[in-house]
Write an enzyme that holds these catalytic residues in place. Structure first.
Site, PDB file in Angstrom:
ATOM      1  N   LYS A   1       4.380   1.811  -5.349  1.00  0.00           N
ATOM      2  CA  LYS A   1       3.434   1.557  -4.252  1.00  0.00           C
ATOM      3  C   LYS A   1       2.007   1.423  -4.775  1.00  0.00           C
ATOM      4  O   LYS A   1       1.304   0.470  -4.455  1.00  0.00           O
ATOM      5  CB  LYS A   1       3.475   2.709  -3.233  1.00  0.00           C
ATOM      6  CG  LYS A   1       2.327   2.665  -2.226  1.00  0.00           C
ATOM      7  CD  LYS A   1       2.337   3.824  -1.273  1.00  0.00           C
ATOM      8  CE  LYS A   1       1.550   5.032  -1.689  1.00  0.00           C
ATOM      9  NZ  LYS A   1       0.086   4.945  -1.558  1.00  0.00           N
ATOM     10  N   ASN A   2       1.578   2.389  -5.590  1.00  0.00           N
ATOM     11  CA  ASN A   2       0.168   2.388  -5.994  1.00  0.00           C
ATOM     12  C   ASN A   2      -0.170   1.262  -6.965  1.00  0.00           C
ATOM     13  O   ASN A   2      -1.343   0.929  -7.142  1.00  0.00           O
ATOM     14  CB  ASN A   2      -0.220   3.746  -6.595  1.00  0.00           C
ATOM     15  CG  ASN A   2      -0.436   4.786  -5.508  1.00  0.00           C
ATOM     16  OD1 ASN A   2      -0.375   4.466  -4.319  1.00  0.00           O
ATOM     17  ND2 ASN A   2      -0.669   6.027  -5.913  1.00  0.00           N
TER      18      ASN A   2
ATOM     19  N   CYS B   1     -10.126  11.627   4.567  1.00  0.00           N
ATOM     20  CA  CYS B   1      -8.690  11.783   4.384  1.00  0.00           C
ATOM     21  C   CYS B   1      -8.353  13.255   4.358  1.00  0.00           C
ATOM     22  O   CYS B   1      -9.153  14.077   3.938  1.00  0.00           O
ATOM     23  CB  CYS B   1      -8.288  11.129   3.075  1.00  0.00           C
ATOM     24  SG  CYS B   1      -6.564  11.282   2.746  1.00  0.00           S
TER      25      CYS B   1
ATOM     26  N   ARG C   1     -13.308  11.687   0.019  1.00  0.00           N
ATOM     27  CA  ARG C   1     -12.998  10.670  -0.991  1.00  0.00           C
ATOM     28  C   ARG C   1     -14.148   9.667  -1.056  1.00  0.00           C
ATOM     29  O   ARG C   1     -14.147   8.659  -0.365  1.00  0.00           O
ATOM     30  CB  ARG C   1     -11.653  10.008  -0.683  1.00  0.00           C
ATOM     31  CG  ARG C   1     -10.523  11.026  -0.758  1.00  0.00           C
ATOM     32  CD  ARG C   1      -9.191  10.447  -0.450  1.00  0.00           C
ATOM     33  NE  ARG C   1      -8.625   9.673  -1.542  1.00  0.00           N
ATOM     34  CZ  ARG C   1      -7.389   9.185  -1.502  1.00  0.00           C
ATOM     35  NH1 ARG C   1      -6.626   9.388  -0.455  1.00  0.00           N
ATOM     36  NH2 ARG C   1      -6.918   8.494  -2.522  1.00  0.00           N
TER      37      ARG C   1
ATOM     38  N   ASP D   1      -0.605  13.674  -7.333  1.00  0.00           N
ATOM     39  CA  ASP D   1       0.384  13.198  -6.357  1.00  0.00           C
ATOM     40  C   ASP D   1       1.740  13.905  -6.486  1.00  0.00           C
ATOM     41  O   ASP D   1       2.644  13.637  -5.691  1.00  0.00           O
ATOM     42  CB  ASP D   1       0.570  11.677  -6.485  1.00  0.00           C
ATOM     43  CG  ASP D   1      -0.584  10.907  -5.857  1.00  0.00           C
ATOM     44  OD1 ASP D   1      -1.440  11.528  -5.205  1.00  0.00           O
ATOM     45  OD2 ASP D   1      -0.627   9.665  -6.022  1.00  0.00           O
TER      46      ASP D   1
ATOM     47  N   ARG E   1       4.923   5.648   4.672  1.00  0.00           N
ATOM     48  CA  ARG E   1       3.842   4.946   3.968  1.00  0.00           C
ATOM     49  C   ARG E   1       4.170   4.786   2.485  1.00  0.00           C
ATOM     50  O   ARG E   1       3.706   3.841   1.856  1.00  0.00           O
ATOM     51  CB  ARG E   1       2.542   5.758   4.065  1.00  0.00           C
ATOM     52  CG  ARG E   1       1.867   5.675   5.398  1.00  0.00           C
ATOM     53  CD  ARG E   1       0.499   6.322   5.310  1.00  0.00           C
ATOM     54  NE  ARG E   1      -0.180   5.832   4.115  1.00  0.00           N
ATOM     55  CZ  ARG E   1      -1.134   6.495   3.467  1.00  0.00           C
ATOM     56  NH1 ARG E   1      -1.539   7.663   3.882  1.00  0.00           N
ATOM     57  NH2 ARG E   1      -1.699   5.976   2.397  1.00  0.00           N
TER      58      ARG E   1
HETATM   59  C1  UD1 Z   1      -5.418   6.786  -6.292  1.00  0.00           C
HETATM   60  C2  UD1 Z   1      -4.059   6.830  -5.646  1.00  0.00           C
HETATM   61  C3  UD1 Z   1      -3.762   8.217  -5.074  1.00  0.00           C
HETATM   62  C4  UD1 Z   1      -3.971   9.283  -6.148  1.00  0.00           C
HETATM   63  C5  UD1 Z   1      -5.344   9.138  -6.796  1.00  0.00           C
HETATM   64  C6  UD1 Z   1      -5.542  10.070  -7.972  1.00  0.00           C
HETATM   65  C7  UD1 Z   1      -3.774   4.571  -4.814  1.00  0.00           C
HETATM   66  C8  UD1 Z   1      -3.629   3.683  -3.633  1.00  0.00           C
HETATM   67  N1  UD1 Z   1      -4.004   5.864  -4.564  1.00  0.00           N
HETATM   68  O1  UD1 Z   1      -6.369   7.003  -5.256  1.00  0.00           O
HETATM   69  O2  UD1 Z   1      -2.404   8.242  -4.634  1.00  0.00           O
HETATM   70  O3  UD1 Z   1      -3.871  10.564  -5.560  1.00  0.00           O
HETATM   71  O4  UD1 Z   1      -5.515   7.787  -7.287  1.00  0.00           O
HETATM   72  O5  UD1 Z   1      -4.563   9.882  -8.927  1.00  0.00           O
HETATM   73  O6  UD1 Z   1      -3.640   4.149  -5.941  1.00  0.00           O
HETATM   74  N2  UD1 Z   1     -13.949   9.779  -6.776  1.00  0.00           N
HETATM   75  C9  UD1 Z   1     -15.322   9.828  -6.771  1.00  0.00           C
HETATM   76  N3  UD1 Z   1     -16.008   8.678  -6.497  1.00  0.00           N
HETATM   77  C10 UD1 Z   1     -15.385   7.484  -6.252  1.00  0.00           C
HETATM   78  C11 UD1 Z   1     -13.969   7.454  -6.270  1.00  0.00           C
HETATM   79  C12 UD1 Z   1     -13.273   8.614  -6.539  1.00  0.00           C
HETATM   80  O7  UD1 Z   1     -15.902  10.883  -7.000  1.00  0.00           O
HETATM   81  O8  UD1 Z   1     -16.063   6.487  -6.015  1.00  0.00           O
HETATM   82  C13 UD1 Z   1     -13.182  11.014  -7.038  1.00  0.00           C
HETATM   83  C14 UD1 Z   1     -12.182  11.368  -5.968  1.00  0.00           C
HETATM   84  O9  UD1 Z   1     -12.770  12.080  -4.906  1.00  0.00           O
HETATM   85  C15 UD1 Z   1     -11.170  12.186  -6.740  1.00  0.00           C
HETATM   86  C16 UD1 Z   1     -11.161  11.510  -8.107  1.00  0.00           C
HETATM   87  O10 UD1 Z   1     -12.390  10.783  -8.191  1.00  0.00           O
HETATM   88  O11 UD1 Z   1     -11.652  13.502  -6.904  1.00  0.00           O
HETATM   89  C17 UD1 Z   1     -10.014  10.560  -8.318  1.00  0.00           C
HETATM   90  O12 UD1 Z   1      -9.918   9.662  -7.223  1.00  0.00           O
HETATM   91  P1  UD1 Z   1      -9.427   8.170  -7.391  1.00  0.00           P
HETATM   92  O13 UD1 Z   1      -8.758   8.008  -8.723  1.00  0.00           O
HETATM   93  O14 UD1 Z   1     -10.515   7.234  -7.062  1.00  0.00           O
HETATM   94  O15 UD1 Z   1      -8.331   8.071  -6.253  1.00  0.00           O
HETATM   95  P2  UD1 Z   1      -7.927   6.737  -5.552  1.00  0.00           P
HETATM   96  O16 UD1 Z   1      -8.064   5.621  -6.532  1.00  0.00           O
HETATM   97  O17 UD1 Z   1      -8.593   6.617  -4.235  1.00  0.00           O
END
Ligand code: UD1
Length: 419
Positions: free
Chosen positions: A22-23, A115, A120, A306, A398
């Protein structure tokens, strides 16, 4: 809405097959916005999230034909507005930002909603695309971004909680059509990023280092269509590995990437589970009582956030004390209260969960709060004594393709009813 009814304690055995990731699928679908060519993507999991992304692509001008585990995407991207209704339901849809900017020079993308697994932010996404010369503003819940020309740049994308998967994806896609060289330092190393890099390469992008913390991209003028097969979902595979350990049984998890799951495999082996690579599959054998084991989640190749909830369900029935820390999403503990409704002894102390493992959980009505928390409740329900009802299983739909069908195939008694 539907609920799962699980009659716990049925002996589980046999083979269970893992679906496409999925991801990895979500950013790859977004990447099709970068080309006018035809993209055929196979082994796509049939999930609510992949269908939502297909709807979003249609709203941006693409023609999307959905077949069984396959989509064919054609046509041109001609709308730069990604609507609130589609983006707010799924964070993955925010990764249309980079492709829209690269293809149309402008994007208006709804900010992803808050979320249940914690705050996030999107600062790393914004930092990355602005380094490429994008001007961006926020208005009425939307990111409004423009760029007359994207220009390659060197950037550091590490954040307080490590690298960001989708921010890395957004920049990779934008940089593929930018002018000149982009270097992403502290890039996410998740297998989903490797997959996206392979997909972009197949479209004609010049990209190196995907899957490592340093990705180098040399922008090209145009990307082509592609035919691509998605790899399997490491989190679904990991969920089945943990289920086998919790159910104290032998299961062959088919189409599971052993190398993507080393942190989990290492942890399971250290607490007494026999986990072996078997060609393209993974065999799990678990007969005895396990030892408790602490985990701390980290970005890949660390223990994945996850799989934290599912591992907590396993520790809940493993006598002894284990401590679980989530360094990626420190507030991702909604499942504690629900597992405790089933008799688990788990308490939260600041940023950690302290699990006092017991011998047996008992069936209860519980509420699914998010995707992976729901998977933890399914594991708990399958090994509990008595009947468990899991409400709001749309969360499971989902991210887990035909979970009830797959579990029934290994002997579980699980079915759906209307809530
Ligand atoms: C993706 C995955 C999700 C998984 C996560 C971490 C998808 C669709 N989702 O989510 O299932 O749990 O990776 O492995 O692929 N952060 C910031 N600033 C940003 C973005 C993120 O501080 O602009 C922080 C987040 O709050 C979190 C960490 O970075 O603490 C990792 O998040 P991120 O890797 O961005 O998660 P997603 O890509 O949203």
């Amino acid at each position: 809405m539907e609920k799962f009814i699980i009659e716990g304690g049925k002996p589980l055995k046999g083979e269970i097959r893992v679906s496409g990731s999925k991801n990895a699928t979500l950013p790859i679908l977004a990447a099709t916005l970068l080309t006018d060519g035809v993209c055929e993507i196979r082994n796509i999991p049939k999930l609510r999230d992949t269908l939502t992304m297909c709807k979003l692509l249609r709203s941006l001008g693409k023609t999307v034909e959905i077949g069984p585990n396959k989509v064919v995407i054609s046509g041109s991207t001609n709308n730069h507005v990604a609507d609130y209704k589609l983006v707010s339901t799924m964070r993955g849809s925010f990764c249309v930002l980079g492709p829209l900017l690269a293809k149309l020079g402008k994007a208006k993308v709804s900010m992803p909603g808050g979320c249940v697994i914690g705050v996030r932010p999107i600062d790393l996404h914004m930092k990355g695309i602005m380094a490429l010369g994008v001007k961006a503003d926020f208005d009425a819940g939307y990111v409004i971004a423009t760029a007359s020309k994207l220009k390659g740049a060197q950037m550091y994308l590490g954040g307080t909680f490590g690298s960001s998967v989708l921010a890395t994806a957004n920049v990779m896609m934008a940089a593929s059509l930018a002018h000149g060289e982009t270097i992403i330092e502290s890039a996410a190393c998740e297998p989903e990023i490797e997959d996206l890099g392979n997909f972009l390469s197949g479209m004609g992008a010049k990209i190196e280092g995907h899957g490592t913390p340093r990705i180098v991209i040399n922008g090209v003028r145009k990307l082509n269509g592609i035919s691509y097969k998605m790899g399997s979902d490491r989190i679904e595979a990991g969920t089945f590995l943990i289920l086998a350990a919790a159910a104290k049984t032998d299961i062959l998890v088919k189409d599971a990437h052993y190398n993507h799951l080393l942190a989990l495999v290492d942890k399971l082996q250290s607490i007494g589970v026999d986990v072996q690579k078997d060609g393209a599959d993974i065999r799990v054998r678990c007969k005895k009582t396990l030892k408790p084991g602490n985990i701390v989640t980290h970005p890949h190749p660390g223990f994945p956030t996850d799989l934290q909830a599912q591992y907590m369900a396993l520790m809940a029935i493993t006598p002894g004390v284990s401590i679980i820390t989530d360094r990626v999403f420190p507030d991702r503990f909604m499942h504690i209260a629900e597992l405790n409704r089933m008799g688990a002894q788990i308490r939260r102390d600041a940023g950690v969960a302290i699990v006092e493992g017991i011998k047996q959980l008992y069936g209860a009505p519980v509420m699914a709060s998010d995707l992976r928390a729901s998977a933890a409740l399914v594991i708990a329900g399958l090994v509990a004594k008595g009947k468990t009802e899991i409400y709001r299983i749309y969360h499971l739909d989902r991210g887990y393709e035909d979970l009830d069908g797959k579990l029934t195939g290994i002997g579980a008694k699980v079915y759906r009813e209307k809530e």
